[in-house]
Design a protein around this motif. Structure first.
Motif, PDB file in Angstrom:
ATOM      1  N   VAL A 131      54.714  29.337  17.024  1.00 30.81           N
ATOM      2  CA  VAL A 131      54.897  27.895  17.164  1.00 30.81           C
ATOM      3  C   VAL A 131      55.891  27.390  16.118  1.00 30.81           C
ATOM      4  CG1 VAL A 131      53.758  25.648  16.923  1.00 30.81           C
ATOM      5  CG2 VAL A 131      52.691  27.441  18.295  1.00 30.81           C
ATOM      6  N   LEU A 132      55.791  27.877  14.887  1.00 32.39           N
ATOM      7  CA  LEU A 132      56.728  27.484  13.837  1.00 32.39           C
ATOM      8  C   LEU A 132      58.166  27.827  14.241  1.00 32.39           C
ATOM      9  CD1 LEU A 132      57.381  26.514  10.937  1.00 32.39           C
ATOM     10  CD2 LEU A 132      56.923  28.859  10.188  1.00 32.39           C
ATOM     11  N   ARG A 133      58.380  29.039  14.744  1.00 34.17           N
ATOM     12  CA  ARG A 133      59.730  29.436  15.151  1.00 34.17           C
ATOM     13  C   ARG A 133      60.229  28.608  16.332  1.00 34.17           C
ATOM     14  NH1 ARG A 133      59.324  35.133  16.450  1.00 34.17           N
ATOM     15  NH2 ARG A 133      57.118  35.027  16.014  1.00 34.17           N
ATOM     16  N   LEU A 134      59.318  28.293  17.258  1.00 32.90           N
ATOM     17  CA  LEU A 134      59.706  27.467  18.402  1.00 32.90           C
ATOM     18  C   LEU A 134      60.077  26.053  17.950  1.00 32.90           C
ATOM     19  CD1 LEU A 134      57.042  28.629  20.983  1.00 32.90           C
ATOM     20  CD2 LEU A 134      59.509  29.062  21.085  1.00 32.90           C
ATOM     21  N   MET A 135      59.348  25.520  16.970  1.00 31.47           N
ATOM     22  CA  MET A 135      59.680  24.193  16.448  1.00 31.47           C
ATOM     23  C   MET A 135      61.085  24.178  15.871  1.00 31.47           C
ATOM     24  SD  MET A 135      55.956  23.210  14.817  1.00 31.47           S
ATOM     25  CE  MET A 135      56.576  21.850  13.841  1.00 31.47           C
ATOM     26  N   GLN A 136      61.502  25.280  15.279  1.00 28.73           N
ATOM     27  CA  GLN A 136      62.862  25.375  14.741  1.00 28.73           C
ATOM     28  C   GLN A 136      63.904  25.430  15.859  1.00 28.73           C
ATOM     29  OE1 GLN A 136      63.583  25.166  11.347  1.00 28.73           O
ATOM     30  NE2 GLN A 136      61.447  24.553  11.441  1.00 28.73           N
ATOM     31  N   GLU A 137      63.466  25.722  17.085  1.00 21.09           N
ATOM     32  CA  GLU A 137      64.352  25.780  18.252  1.00 21.09           C
ATOM     33  C   GLU A 137      64.278  24.493  19.077  1.00 21.09           C
ATOM     34  OE1 GLU A 137      66.407  28.345  19.085  1.00 21.09           O
ATOM     35  OE2 GLU A 137      65.831  29.412  17.264  1.00 21.09           O
ATOM     36  N   GLY A 138      63.600  23.469  18.569  1.00 20.02           N
ATOM     37  CA  GLY A 138      63.539  22.190  19.273  1.00 20.02           C
ATOM     38  C   GLY A 138      62.277  21.935  20.071  1.00 20.02           C
ATOM     39  N   TRP A 139      61.320  22.854  20.006  1.00 23.50           N
ATOM     40  CA  TRP A 139      60.044  22.634  20.676  1.00 23.50           C
ATOM     41  C   TRP A 139      59.204  21.673  19.835  1.00 23.50           C
ATOM     42  CZ3 TRP A 139      57.576  26.291  24.457  1.00 23.50           C
ATOM     43  CH2 TRP A 139      58.520  27.122  25.080  1.00 23.50           C
ATOM     44  N   GLN A 140      58.180  21.076  20.460  1.00 25.04           N
ATOM     45  CA  GLN A 140      57.286  20.146  19.768  1.00 25.04           C
ATOM     46  C   GLN A 140      55.906  20.774  19.599  1.00 25.04           C
ATOM     47  OE1 GLN A 140      56.542  16.454  21.798  1.00 25.04           O
ATOM     48  NE2 GLN A 140      55.318  15.647  20.131  1.00 25.04           N
ATOM     49  N   LEU A 141      55.319  20.556  18.446  1.00 28.30           N
ATOM     50  CA  LEU A 141      53.939  20.972  18.201  1.00 28.30           C
ATOM     51  C   LEU A 141      53.002  20.160  19.084  1.00 28.30           C
ATOM     52  CD1 LEU A 141      51.732  22.414  16.453  1.00 28.30           C
ATOM     53  CD2 LEU A 141      51.920  20.457  14.883  1.00 28.30           C
ATOM     54  N   VAL A 142      52.078  20.833  19.721  1.00 25.55           N
ATOM     55  CA  VAL A 142      50.984  20.170  20.433  1.00 25.55           C
ATOM     56  C   VAL A 142      49.711  20.355  19.622  1.00 25.55           C
ATOM     57  CG1 VAL A 142      49.588  20.094  22.537  1.00 25.55           C
ATOM     58  CG2 VAL A 142      52.075  20.441  22.687  1.00 25.55           C
ATOM     59  N   ALA A 143      49.366  21.607  19.310  1.00 29.97           N
ATOM     60  CA  ALA A 143      48.135  21.881  18.568  1.00 29.97           C
ATOM     61  C   ALA A 143      48.215  23.262  17.928  1.00 29.97           C
ATOM     62  CB  ALA A 143      46.928  21.821  19.500  1.00 29.97           C
ATOM     63  N   ASP A 144      47.529  23.418  16.808  1.00 29.96           N
ATOM     64  CA  ASP A 144      47.451  24.710  16.141  1.00 29.96           C
ATOM     65  C   ASP A 144      46.007  25.000  15.776  1.00 29.96           C
ATOM     66  OD1 ASP A 144      48.491  27.095  14.960  1.00 29.96           O
ATOM     67  OD2 ASP A 144      48.272  26.161  12.998  1.00 29.96           O
ATOM     68  N   ASP A 145      45.595  26.204  16.002  1.00 36.64           N
ATOM     69  CA  ASP A 145      44.275  26.744  15.694  1.00 36.64           C
ATOM     70  C   ASP A 145      43.231  26.388  16.752  1.00 36.64           C
ATOM     71  OD1 ASP A 145      42.579  28.339  13.986  1.00 36.64           O
ATOM     72  OD2 ASP A 145      41.535  26.478  13.527  1.00 36.64           O
ATOM     73  N   GLN A 146      43.163  25.143  17.150  1.00 36.03           N
ATOM     74  CA  GLN A 146      42.242  24.710  18.198  1.00 36.03           C
ATOM     75  C   GLN A 146      43.022  23.843  19.181  1.00 36.03           C
ATOM     76  OE1 GLN A 146      38.772  25.418  18.428  1.00 36.03           O
ATOM     77  NE2 GLN A 146      39.247  26.877  16.808  1.00 36.03           N
ATOM     78  N   VAL A 147      42.850  24.094  20.473  1.00 38.64           N
ATOM     79  CA  VAL A 147      43.532  23.329  21.505  1.00 38.64           C
ATOM     80  C   VAL A 147      42.476  22.681  22.391  1.00 38.64           C
ATOM     81  CG1 VAL A 147      45.194  23.389  23.407  1.00 38.64           C
ATOM     82  CG2 VAL A 147      45.457  24.959  21.472  1.00 38.64           C
ATOM     83  N   PRO A 149      43.891  36.944  19.177  1.00 40.32           N
ATOM     84  CA  PRO A 149      43.015  37.010  18.005  1.00 40.32           C
ATOM     85  C   PRO A 149      43.724  36.503  16.750  1.00 40.32           C
ATOM     86  CG  PRO A 149      43.786  39.206  18.612  1.00 40.32           C
ATOM     87  CD  PRO A 149      44.272  38.270  19.677  1.00 40.32           C
ATOM     88  N   SER A 150      42.945  36.255  15.732  1.00 41.39           N
ATOM     89  CA  SER A 150      43.503  35.847  14.447  1.00 41.39           C
ATOM     90  C   SER A 150      44.527  36.878  13.990  1.00 41.39           C
ATOM     91  CB  SER A 150      42.368  35.736  13.428  1.00 41.39           C
ATOM     92  OG  SER A 150      42.875  35.348  12.180  1.00 41.39           O
ATOM     93  N   GLY A 151      45.677  36.399  13.512  1.00 35.66           N
ATOM     94  CA  GLY A 151      46.725  37.295  13.051  1.00 35.66           C
ATOM     95  C   GLY A 151      47.669  37.776  14.134  1.00 35.66           C
ATOM     96  N   SER A 152      47.492  37.311  15.377  1.00 31.67           N
ATOM     97  CA  SER A 152      48.357  37.772  16.470  1.00 31.67           C
ATOM     98  C   SER A 152      49.694  37.032  16.512  1.00 31.67           C
ATOM     99  CB  SER A 152      47.639  37.655  17.822  1.00 31.67           C
ATOM    100  OG  SER A 152      47.333  36.307  18.105  1.00 31.67           O
ATOM    101  N   GLY A 153      49.852  35.988  15.688  1.00 29.87           N
ATOM    102  CA  GLY A 153      51.142  35.320  15.590  1.00 29.87           C
ATOM    103  C   GLY A 153      51.249  33.985  16.290  1.00 29.87           C
ATOM    104  N   LYS A 154      50.129  33.386  16.654  1.00 26.12           N
ATOM    105  CA  LYS A 154      50.171  32.112  17.371  1.00 26.12           C
ATOM    106  C   LYS A 154      50.892  31.034  16.562  1.00 26.12           C
ATOM    107  CE  LYS A 154      45.679  32.119  17.727  1.00 26.12           C
ATOM    108  NZ  LYS A 154      45.368  33.439  17.165  1.00 26.12           N
ATOM    109  N   SER A 155      50.432  30.792  15.340  1.00 26.18           N
ATOM    110  CA  SER A 155      51.037  29.750  14.498  1.00 26.18           C
ATOM    111  C   SER A 155      52.457  30.113  14.105  1.00 26.18           C
ATOM    112  CB  SER A 155      50.195  29.531  13.231  1.00 26.18           C
ATOM    113  OG  SER A 155      48.888  29.133  13.567  1.00 26.18           O
ATOM    114  N   ASP A 156      52.702  31.377  13.833  1.00 23.31           N
ATOM    115  CA  ASP A 156      54.038  31.833  13.454  1.00 23.31           C
ATOM    116  C   ASP A 156      55.033  31.580  14.577  1.00 23.31           C
ATOM    117  OD1 ASP A 156      55.538  33.629  11.331  1.00 23.31           O
ATOM    118  OD2 ASP A 156      56.097  34.369  13.318  1.00 23.31           O
TER     119      ASP A 156
END
Length: 147
Positions: A29-45, A20-27
């Motif tokens: 992903v942001l932390r994973l990007m700092q670990e070398g992961w790549q963004l695929v999609a945010d909010d809608q996939v 649900p909204s506020g469960s930390g999905k975007s947050d």
């Protein structure tokens, strides 16, 4: 098929985050990007079947990431990825300590599913281990990926 969620990939393997909204999905992903992961999609996939479940961003949201409390960023590096794991995010009291293997049905096939709390300090590390287990690069003797 369009789902409310976010997605990130590590070395070409995608992980779909649902909750649900506020469960930390975007947050997360942001932390994973700092670990070398790549963004695929945010909010809608955007999901499709391409020799298995594939994830991408809808064109209107491609390269965008909402950073709560800061704003929406655009033109971030991103790209599609084959999905290997589905993670449902929720409160700590809903996360089993030792989960049983579970799956999630998507266009193109079923994927392993687990539940995590996105706001734990160890969430990114747990995801790296879980993805390695989902891809059979690591083995478990008990838990979500145990045979």
């Amino acid at each position: 098929m369009l789902l409310h969620g976010s997605c990130a990939a590590f070395q070409g393997a995608g992980v779909l985050f649902l909750g649900p909204s506020g469960s930390g999905k975007s947050d997360l992903v942001l932390r994973l990007m700092q670990e070398g992961w790549q963004l695929v999609a945010d909010d809608q996939v955007l999901l499709r079947d391409g020799n298995g479940p594939m994830a991408d961003a809808p064109p209107s949201l491609a390269g965008m990431l909402e950073v709560r409390g800061v704003g929406i960023f655009r033109n971030l590096p991103h790209g599609p990825a084959p999905l290997r794991l589905v993670v449902e995010l929720g409160p700590q009291n809903s996360i089993p300590r030792l989960p049983l293997p579970d799956s999630f049905a998507l266009p193109g096939g079923n994927l392993p599913r687990l539940r995590l709390n996105a706001f734990e300090a160890s969430a990114a590390a747990k995801l790296s281990l879980a993805l390695a287990a989902a891809e059979a690069r690591l083995q478990q003797c008990a838990g979500a990926f145990a045979a």
